[in-house]
Design a protein around this motif. Structure first.
Motif, mmCIF file in Angstrom:
data_model
loop_
_atom_site.group_PDB
_atom_site.id
_atom_site.type_symbol
_atom_site.label_atom_id
_atom_site.label_comp_id
_atom_site.label_asym_id
_atom_site.label_seq_id
_atom_site.Cartn_x
_atom_site.Cartn_y
_atom_site.Cartn_z
ATOM 1 N N MET A 1 46.413 53.085 26.189
ATOM 2 C CA MET A 1 46.088 54.058 27.229
ATOM 3 C C MET A 1 46.129 53.382 28.601
ATOM 4 N N LYS A 2 46.913 53.962 29.506
ATOM 5 C CA LYS A 2 46.978 53.460 30.880
ATOM 6 C C LYS A 2 46.069 54.328 31.754
ATOM 7 N N VAL A 3 45.035 53.691 32.339
ATOM 8 C CA VAL A 3 44.049 54.410 33.137
ATOM 9 C C VAL A 3 44.153 53.971 34.594
ATOM 10 N N LEU A 4 44.335 54.946 35.474
ATOM 11 C CA LEU A 4 44.323 54.682 36.907
ATOM 12 C C LEU A 4 42.875 54.721 37.387
ATOM 13 N N GLY A 5 42.428 53.662 38.060
ATOM 14 C CA GLY A 5 41.082 53.614 38.611
ATOM 15 C C GLY A 5 41.098 53.745 40.118
ATOM 16 N N LEU A 6 40.199 54.565 40.661
ATOM 17 C CA LEU A 6 40.108 54.808 42.102
ATOM 18 C C LEU A 6 38.694 54.496 42.579
ATOM 19 N N GLU A 7 38.568 53.586 43.543
ATOM 20 C CA GLU A 7 37.263 53.227 44.093
ATOM 21 C C GLU A 7 37.240 53.530 45.594
ATOM 22 N N THR A 8 36.383 54.481 45.997
ATOM 23 C CA THR A 8 36.262 54.853 47.407
ATOM 24 C C THR A 8 34.799 55.134 47.762
ATOM 25 N N SER A 9 33.881 54.349 47.236
ATOM 26 C CA SER A 9 32.465 54.663 47.433
ATOM 27 C C SER A 9 31.949 54.294 48.815
ATOM 28 N N CYS A 10 32.627 53.345 49.482
ATOM 29 C CA CYS A 10 32.107 52.897 50.774
ATOM 30 C C CYS A 10 33.257 52.516 51.717
ATOM 31 N N ASP A 11 33.473 51.229 51.928
ATOM 32 C CA ASP A 11 34.438 50.794 52.951
ATOM 33 C C ASP A 11 35.630 50.040 52.381
ATOM 34 N N GLU A 12 35.900 50.198 51.088
ATOM 35 C CA GLU A 12 37.089 49.613 50.493
ATOM 36 C C GLU A 12 37.813 50.656 49.665
ATOM 37 N N THR A 13 39.122 50.704 49.816
ATOM 38 C CA THR A 13 39.947 51.608 49.024
ATOM 39 C C THR A 13 40.628 50.770 47.952
ATOM 40 N N GLY A 14 40.189 50.937 46.709
ATOM 41 C CA GLY A 14 40.726 50.132 45.625
ATOM 42 C C GLY A 14 41.370 50.978 44.552
ATOM 43 N N LEU A 15 42.569 50.600 44.138
ATOM 44 C CA LEU A 15 43.277 51.284 43.055
ATOM 45 C C LEU A 15 43.765 50.239 42.058
ATOM 46 N N ALA A 16 43.732 50.584 40.784
ATOM 47 C CA ALA A 16 44.192 49.666 39.752
ATOM 48 C C ALA A 16 44.606 50.452 38.524
ATOM 49 N N ILE A 17 45.408 49.820 37.697
ATOM 50 C CA ILE A 17 45.798 50.423 36.416
ATOM 51 C C ILE A 17 45.416 49.466 35.300
ATOM 52 N N PHE A 18 44.571 49.966 34.383
ATOM 53 C CA PHE A 18 44.150 49.211 33.212
ATOM 54 C C PHE A 18 44.891 49.749 31.997
ATOM 55 N N ASP A 19 45.483 48.856 31.213
ATOM 56 C CA ASP A 19 46.234 49.241 30.021
ATOM 57 C C ASP A 19 45.529 48.672 28.797
ATOM 58 N N SER A 20 44.961 49.546 27.978
ATOM 59 C CA SER A 20 44.196 49.089 26.815
ATOM 60 C C SER A 20 45.069 48.345 25.812
ATOM 61 N N GLU A 21 46.360 48.647 25.781
ATOM 62 C CA GLU A 21 47.252 47.981 24.836
ATOM 63 C C GLU A 21 47.559 46.550 25.258
ATOM 64 N N ALA A 22 47.268 46.212 26.515
ATOM 65 C CA ALA A 22 47.490 44.850 27.002
ATOM 66 C C ALA A 22 46.173 44.120 27.201
ATOM 67 N N GLN A 23 45.104 44.618 26.560
ATOM 68 C CA GLN A 23 43.753 44.112 26.803
ATOM 69 C C GLN A 23 43.586 42.658 26.380
ATOM 70 N N HIS A 24 44.382 42.206 25.445
ATOM 71 C CA HIS A 24 44.217 40.845 24.955
ATOM 72 C C HIS A 24 45.236 39.885 25.571
ATOM 73 N N SER A 25 45.933 40.334 26.596
ATOM 74 C CA SER A 25 46.878 39.462 27.283
ATOM 75 C C SER A 25 46.135 38.604 28.294
#
Length: 361
Positions: A1-25
């Motif tokens: 599962m590829k999950v897009l993460g969005l962080e905008t709680s304060c003064d940083e704009t953060g985006l990332a993609i976590f892939d559960s199938e690559a979790q052990h890489s």
């Protein structure tokens, strides 16, 4: 599962993609991440201006999303789910990420879930190479939070102690401002303290012998009086370095002794430290020394995941999504959201559960 993460709680704009199938890489499942900091925008004001933060998130989300897709070498159609910070945080800033994430999820016909910002921080060390196993004590220490938490599992959190006034990171910012240092205060205090004597001035350790709660407002007042009464505090680089080092040492000493007390009281042998202040090198070194003496271990998030970031949101979202949790079409955020109100994840359950702890805006 590829999950897009969005962080905008304060003064940083953060985006990332976590892939559960690559979790052990080697990258622990993190395909890529991008982060834009608004430090320069807010430095003029000596702190975060909420309206400016919200507008800047709006400007940056789309170009950062495009940059992330290019970095990960995937198309947006390959995203399986979206996790966004639902709270706590600045309501305007939270809404930018929630609206973007929920709209994109609807367009892609994928599930979306709102994530607790501090749970993201708490779980971030699990993405590291030396990931701790549950249960553990967690010190969440940032500009807005100072909490000691007994973590028995994901969503199974017990507050052992917390700040009754200023958070440790907030105290760093205010002390830095008193010394005429730029925002953010933590890194600048630490840099100035490198050449100072941590024992030059005797600053208080508030509430050190009163349970596991914290209080840093008295520390702020003590630094103010020290600067006012000390000759050269506004001009002598050696005096200023000594004040910074003494202040940092007092805060760290308080945090470390409370952590040791929490471990002894809980009977646990693992400490997780997360949040922006966890990047402080003096705190890390002092904790490692203190915990070694009692046979306990300390675990951190990878350096790039200590401050606010999209990766921790993607990872925390993945943990809840795989347990069958997701949000409906309502776009909602929670500016104030106790960790203890989060639903626990039952590792043996695969039934659908809806997260319904929200204030619809």
């Amino acid at each position: 599962m590829k999950v897009l993460g969005l962080e905008t709680s304060c003064d940083e704009t953060g985006l990332a993609i976590f892939d559960s199938e690559a979790q052990h890489s080697s990258n622990q499942g993190l395909l890529g991440q991008v982060l834009y900091s608004q430090i320069e925008l807010h430095a003029t004001y000596g702190g975060v201006v909420p309206e400016l933060a919200s507008r800047d998130h709006i400007r940056k989300l789309v170009p950062l999303f495009d940059e992330l897709l290019a970095q990960c070498k995937i198309d947006k159609s390959e995203i399986d789910a979206i996790a966004y910070t639902k709270g706590p945080g600045l309501i305007g800033a939270l809404m930018t990420g929630a609206l973007f994430g929920r709209t994109l999820a609807y367009a892609l016909d994928v599930p979306a879930i709102g994530v607790h910002h501090m749970e993201g921080h708490l779980l971030a060390p699990l993405m590291g190479a030396n990931a701790p196993a549950f249960p553990f004590v967690s010190l969440l220490v940032s500009g807005g939070h100072t909490q000691l938490i007994a973590a028995h599992g994901i969503g199974q959190y017990e507050i052992l102690g917390e700040s009754i006034d200023d958070a440790a990171g907030e105290c760093f910012d205010k002390a830095a401002k008193m010394l005429g240092l730029p925002y953010p205060g933590g890194p600048n205090i630490a840099k100035l303290a490198e050449t100072g004597n941590p024992n030059a001035y005797d600053l208080p350790r508030p509430m050190l012998h009163r349970g596991l709660d914290f209080s840093f407002s008295g520390m702020k007042t003590a630094v103010h009086n020290l600067i006012k009464d000390t000759k050269g505090a506004d001009s002598d680089p050696y005096v200023r370095a000594d004040i910074a080092a003494s202040f940092q040492h007092a805060v760290v000493d308080t945090l470390v002794k409370k952590c040791v007390k929490a471990l002894k009281q809980s009977g646990m042998q693992r400490l997780v430290i997360a949040g922006g202040v966890s990047a402080n090198q003096h705190l890390r070194e002092t904790l490692e020394t203190a915990l070694r003496k009692i046979g306990a271990s300390v675990h951190y998030a990878p350096p790039a995941l200590c401050t606010d970031n999209g990766a921790m949101i993607a990872y925390a979202g993945y943990q809840r999504l795989q347990a069958g949790m997701c949000d409906d079409l309502a776009v909602s955020c929670v500016p104030r959201w106790p960790l203890t109100e989060l639903p626990p994840i039952d590792a043996d359950s695969d039934t659908d559960t809806d997260i319904d702890i929200e204030t619809t805006i």
